[in-house]
Each structure stands twice: as structure tokens, then as C-alpha cells.
Design a protein around this motif. Sequence first.
Motif, short mmCIF file in Angstrom:
data_model
loop_
_atom_site.label_atom_id
_atom_site.label_comp_id
_atom_site.label_asym_id
_atom_site.label_seq_id
_atom_site.Cartn_x
_atom_site.Cartn_y
_atom_site.Cartn_z
N THR A 120 0.82 -1.21 0.00
CA THR A 120 0.00 0.00 0.00
C THR A 120 0.86 1.27 0.00
N GLY A 121 0.66 2.08 -1.04
CA GLY A 121 1.36 3.34 -1.14
C GLY A 121 2.83 3.24 -1.46
N LYS A 122 3.33 2.04 -1.79
CA LYS A 122 4.76 1.82 -1.99
C LYS A 122 5.16 1.90 -3.47
N GLU A 150 1.71 2.22 -5.32
CA GLU A 150 1.49 3.54 -5.90
C GLU A 150 2.29 3.73 -7.18
#
Length: 211
Positions: A120-122, A150
Motif C-alpha cells: 500500500t502506497g509503496k 502507488e
Amino acid sequence: MFEDREDAGRRLGRHLVQLGVTASVVLGLPRGGVPVAAEVATALGLPLDVIVVRKLGLPFQPEVAMGSIGEGGIRIIDADLVRRAGVTPTQVSAVERREREVLERRAATLRGDRPRRDLTGKTVLIVDDGIATGATASAACLVARSLGAERVIVAAPVGGRDAANVVEGADRVICLEQPLGFQAVGGSYWSFPQTTDADVMRLLENAAARS
């Protein structure tokens, strides 16, 4: 020419360091991409995991990809190729069902009791031993996105001149070598043996121990 996957991974890793590529995790494509990814992870000082995908080969020519599948129900079909090859929906479903069973078995075997890394969000770096059709790399990009990544970078030691165009869903595609007349990944390696599940598990365990 690369000596083997480890040599290719070391050379690719040095190239990525020179380019200043940054990410949170390296995701190898089992099975052949994982030895390359392990060397890249070491060069960049990043954790290593796998992202499991399977090629969907034509029923009468399995080495030719008509699509691919990935964890989380990801599915990519080359509708134009399927139509030109005269493959029926029933045949596509049969190939997909067989490969889905293999995928689920392999994911469970390779990860064991280790949880899948949170993306998540990486920014993730997906690594394979080469990019030919781009089908499996594209499926891996979709899987990573579905898991919350991301930004997705795909890297390989070798690929065709059109590598950046055949991989869908990547923010960036990096190939160390893109030779003229490129046809098959194995043709760029002096030694290109089949990587086993045991090889992959050993590399993942060693990477986890280093972490």
C-alpha cells in the motif's frame, strides 16, 4: 550475453544503482526471475518477495502467450491473438483453469507461512530474467496495483526494443540490454537452467534472514 541469472542480476543491480532507482521492495517473478531479483535486492539493499503470475499459452503452442493470470484474480487476454489463432472461449477457459490451479499451489508453496508484503502506497520494483511478450510482467503490474502499489517499475537484464511498449501498467520499464533481433530470453544467457521451487524458497528464506 550473461553467464547465468545471478550474473545478470548483479549487472542489472549495478545499473539500477547508477540510475538512482529507488523502491520499497523487489518483487521477483517466479521462477526464473527470482535469482535475478535476489541479486538486485542485495545491490539496492531492499527486501525481496515474489509476485506470482502464470502465462496462458496457446493450446496447440504453449510457449506462445495468449495472455496471463496473477494473484488476486488478475487476468489479461490478448483478444486479437486469440481470434487470429482460432482459439475458442472453451479452450481459453480450460487453459486458465489449469494455470490458476498451478498459480495458487505455487503461491502457497513459495510463501509458506510468510505473509505477503504490504504494498500500500509503496514503489515496487518487479524483476524478471527477461521481457519477451510482456504478458507476465503486465499481469504482475496489475497484481501490484491491486495490492495498493502507488508506483510500479519493471526491470530485466534483457528485452526487445519494444519492451517499454509491451509491458502494460508500469510507470517505468528498464532493460539493461535490448539487442537487435531479440527473440527469446534464454538466447541471452550462456547458462539458462530451469529454476525450481526449492531454489526460489531458498532465495526467499535467505533474503528474509538478512532482513
